[in-house]
Design an enzyme around this catalytic site. Structure first.
Site, PDB file in Angstrom:
ATOM      1  N   ARG A 258     -32.417  89.742   8.393  1.00 33.64           N
ATOM      2  CA  ARG A 258     -32.772  90.811   8.465  1.00 33.64           C
ATOM      3  C   ARG A 258     -31.419  91.371   8.269  1.00 33.64           C
ATOM      4  O   ARG A 258     -30.509  90.670   9.632  1.00 33.64           O
ATOM      5  CB  ARG A 258     -33.219  91.867   9.255  1.00 33.64           C
ATOM      6  CG  ARG A 258     -33.456  92.643   9.684  1.00 33.64           C
ATOM      7  CD  ARG A 258     -34.581  93.385  10.293  1.00 33.64           C
ATOM      8  NE  ARG A 258     -34.958  92.645  11.659  1.00 33.64           N
ATOM      9  CZ  ARG A 258     -34.071  93.171  12.525  1.00 33.64           C
ATOM     10  NH1 ARG A 258     -32.827  93.577  12.593  1.00 33.64           N
ATOM     11  NH2 ARG A 258     -34.519  92.495  13.435  1.00 33.64           N
ATOM     12  N   HIS A 262     -33.587  96.573  12.318  1.00 37.79           N
ATOM     13  CA  HIS A 262     -35.574  96.311  12.550  1.00 37.79           C
ATOM     14  C   HIS A 262     -35.446  97.338  12.074  1.00 37.79           C
ATOM     15  O   HIS A 262     -36.740  97.212  10.816  1.00 37.79           O
ATOM     16  CB  HIS A 262     -36.159  95.775  13.579  1.00 37.79           C
ATOM     17  CG  HIS A 262     -37.348  95.770  13.979  1.00 37.79           C
ATOM     18  ND1 HIS A 262     -38.250  95.222  13.525  1.00 37.79           N
ATOM     19  CD2 HIS A 262     -38.213  97.078  14.448  1.00 37.79           C
ATOM     20  CE1 HIS A 262     -39.430  95.711  13.936  1.00 37.79           C
ATOM     21  NE2 HIS A 262     -39.977  96.534  14.303  1.00 37.79           N
ATOM     22  N   TYR A 271     -28.352  93.059  20.520  1.00 40.38           N
ATOM     23  CA  TYR A 271     -28.730  91.743  20.913  1.00 40.38           C
ATOM     24  C   TYR A 271     -28.409  90.483  19.557  1.00 40.38           C
ATOM     25  O   TYR A 271     -28.794  89.016  19.797  1.00 40.38           O
ATOM     26  CB  TYR A 271     -30.406  91.070  20.523  1.00 40.38           C
ATOM     27  CG  TYR A 271     -31.063  92.398  18.882  1.00 40.38           C
ATOM     28  CD1 TYR A 271     -30.993  91.828  17.854  1.00 40.38           C
ATOM     29  CD2 TYR A 271     -31.812  93.361  18.892  1.00 40.38           C
ATOM     30  CE1 TYR A 271     -31.542  92.088  16.656  1.00 40.38           C
ATOM     31  CE2 TYR A 271     -31.520  93.740  18.240  1.00 40.38           C
ATOM     32  CZ  TYR A 271     -31.703  93.524  17.245  1.00 40.38           C
ATOM     33  OH  TYR A 271     -33.045  93.881  16.063  1.00 40.38           O
TER      34      TYR A 271
HETATM   35  C1  TPP Z   1     -50.011  93.843  17.273  1.00 42.22           C
HETATM   36  C2  TPP Z   1     -48.122  95.191  17.327  1.00 42.22           C
HETATM   37  N1  TPP Z   1     -47.504  94.294  18.905  1.00 42.22           N
HETATM   38  C3  TPP Z   1     -46.440  95.198  18.390  1.00 42.22           C
HETATM   39  C4  TPP Z   1     -45.791  96.054  17.530  1.00 42.22           C
HETATM   40  C5  TPP Z   1     -45.470  96.690  17.362  1.00 42.22           C
HETATM   41  N2  TPP Z   1     -44.476  95.649  16.748  1.00 42.22           N
HETATM   42  C6  TPP Z   1     -43.798  96.553  15.056  1.00 42.22           C
HETATM   43  S1  TPP Z   1     -42.726  95.392  14.769  1.00 42.22           S
HETATM   44  C7  TPP Z   1     -42.742  94.267  15.356  1.00 42.22           C
HETATM   45  C8  TPP Z   1     -42.263  93.074  14.851  1.00 42.22           C
HETATM   46  C9  TPP Z   1     -42.398  92.382  14.118  1.00 42.22           C
HETATM   47  O1  TPP Z   1     -41.764  91.113  14.515  1.00 42.22           O
HETATM   48  P1  TPP Z   1     -42.642  89.834  12.588  1.00 42.22           P
HETATM   49  O2  TPP Z   1     -43.576  89.849  13.146  1.00 42.22           O
HETATM   50  O3  TPP Z   1     -40.371  88.972  13.139  1.00 42.22           O
HETATM   51  O4  TPP Z   1     -41.445  90.695  11.464  1.00 42.22           O
HETATM   52  P2  TPP Z   1     -40.347  92.012  11.181  1.00 42.22           P
HETATM   53  O5  TPP Z   1     -39.870  92.461  11.839  1.00 42.22           O
HETATM   54  O6  TPP Z   1     -38.879  90.754  11.805  1.00 42.22           O
HETATM   55  O7  TPP Z   1     -40.252  91.586   9.556  1.00 42.22           O
HETATM   56  C10 TPP Z   1     -43.281  95.003  16.494  1.00 42.22           C
HETATM   57  C11 TPP Z   1     -44.097  94.167  17.595  1.00 42.22           C
HETATM   58  C12 TPP Z   1     -46.758  96.357  16.386  1.00 42.22           C
HETATM   59  N3  TPP Z   1     -46.469  96.931  15.160  1.00 42.22           N
HETATM   60  N4  TPP Z   1     -48.168  95.389  16.413  1.00 42.22           N
END
Ligand code: TPP
Length: 360
Positions: A258, A262, A271
């Site tokens: 990415r 985020h 980070y």
């Molecule tokens: C069940 C849940 N826990 C926490 C969150 C908060 N949250 C939103 S995005 C994210 C990180 C997701 O990371 P990843 O799966 O690697 O996908 P990326 O954002 O890198 O595309 C989190 C923890 C959420 N949306 N749903």
């Protein structure tokens, strides 16, 4: 079979084109016309353009929030381009390239990030599920849809996306397990973009790769250079064909990055180091494909500049339409979340109405 050669325990990653757009493995180039590659490239460009525009608009205070996609275009466009008409796409929330490839209107995507629920309503016939923010939950839906296709005797395949962080959620393992046991025609794509907000991939699991989680589920898996459009297309096509032929699910790990934040409320400089970002910028999936097409003589710098301008203008035009819908009323959140408002929401709604009276 690619999934054997580049399987989870082979310690190899499928790459067909190098970082400069030079073909490394001629025999693995998928059988596709030049026009089809060009079309996919254009979709990548459109994705990037729409992404940049959304970011600018959010910074101007006109878009509510946004989850940037830059750097992940090949992982998404390459995989979605391998799908057939009746196939189902089950996204998380960062799949702009896949949405555009499968016919989702950019207007809907912008509506969503503008805060309008109609952004989740795609045109009839577009087999794409709405954005799923609860991490991992979409994997259960994907397996359910795929099992339904089997039960109904239809040959549609479901392609589902998740992030590297999502692989730590129980839903991910449960979905893989169910899909394996029931031989569901589903292709799971992990977009390993190296971070789950600020949590690095290394902190996510001690496993060497994410794709090796396929082994425990007893299903094929393949590690792919997610910034290589051709490799993503080839791996996904093979997995989809297998699923359609009754061969069950496959797990694909798209190794990517990415390049942006985020979401618009994140500051990645807190980070990760600039050096790391620059290292990945050199692997840019869009630049790589552009170099390939130009070397082939079917694209030029001039056409590229013109098309980017055109896409930028179109994206702004689309957003203006979205903006004209006006801001969503806060009370809509209470009113339309359920068919009938549950007690706890009613209480919050009453509090909100009281607050409005006080500030009037
Ligand atoms: C069940 C849940 N826990 C926490 C969150 C908060 N949250 C939103 S995005 C994210 C990180 C997701 O990371 P990843 O799966 O690697 O996908 P990326 O954002 O890198 O595309 C989190 C923890 C959420 N949306 N749903």
């Amino acid at each position: 079979m690619l999934a054997q050669q580049y399987g989870p325990l082979q310690g190899k990653m499928l790459q067909i084109m190098d970082e400069n757009g030079v073909i490394l493995q001629t025999d693995l180039v998928p059988d596709r016309q030049d026009e089809a590659w060009l079309e996919s490239y254009m979709t990548m460009l459109k994705t990037r353009s729409a992404d940049n525009k959304a970011l600018q608009l959010q910074r101007q205070g006109r878009m509510l929030t946004y989850a940037p996609n830059t750097g992940q275009e090949a992982a998404q466009v390459g995989s979605a381009a391998a799908m057939a008409e009746g196939d189902w796409l089950v996204p998380a929330f960062r799949e702009l390239g896949a949405w555009l490839t499968r016919g989702v209107d950019l207007e809907r995507v912008y509506l969503y990030w503008y805060g309008n629920e109609l952004g989740s309503k795609f045109a009839d016939g577009v087999r794409v599920l709405p954005i799923s923010v609860p991490i991992g939950s979409q994997f259960q839906h994907a397996v359910g849809i795929a099992m339904a296709s089997n039960i109904k005797g239809e040959d549609d395949v479901t392609v589902a996306y998740i992030g590297d962080g999502g692989t730590s959620i129980g839903d991910f393992s449960e979905a893989l397990n169910f899909a394996g046991v029931f031989n569901a025609p589903v292709v799971f794509i992990i977009q390993n973009n190296q971070y789950a907000i600020s949590v690095s991939r290394q902190k996510q699991t001690k496993a060497e790769t994410l794709v090796q989680k396929a082994v425990a589920a007893g299903i094929p898996g393949i590690l792919v250079d997610g910034n290589d459009l051709m490799a993503m297309y080839a791996a996904t096509k093979e997995a989809i064909d297998r699923a359609r032929d009754g061969g069950g699910p496959t797990l694909i790990e798209a190794y990517t990055y990415r390049l942006g934040a985020h979401t618009t409320s994140d500051d990645p400089t807190k980070y990760r180091e600039d050096e790391e970002v620059e290292k990945w910028r050199a692997k840019d999936p869009v630049k790589r494909m552009k170099a390939y097409l130009i070397a082939k003589g079917i694209w030029s710098e001039e056409e590229d500049v013109r098309l980017i301008e055109q896409y930028d203008e179109e994206a702004l035009e689309i957003f203006r339409k979205v903006e004209a819908t006006g801001e969503t009323e806060l009370e809509d959140i209470f009113k339309y979340h359920f068919a009938e408002m549950p007690e706890h929401l009613q209480e919050q709604y009453d509090e909100y109405v009281q607050y409005l009276k006080e500030v009037e």
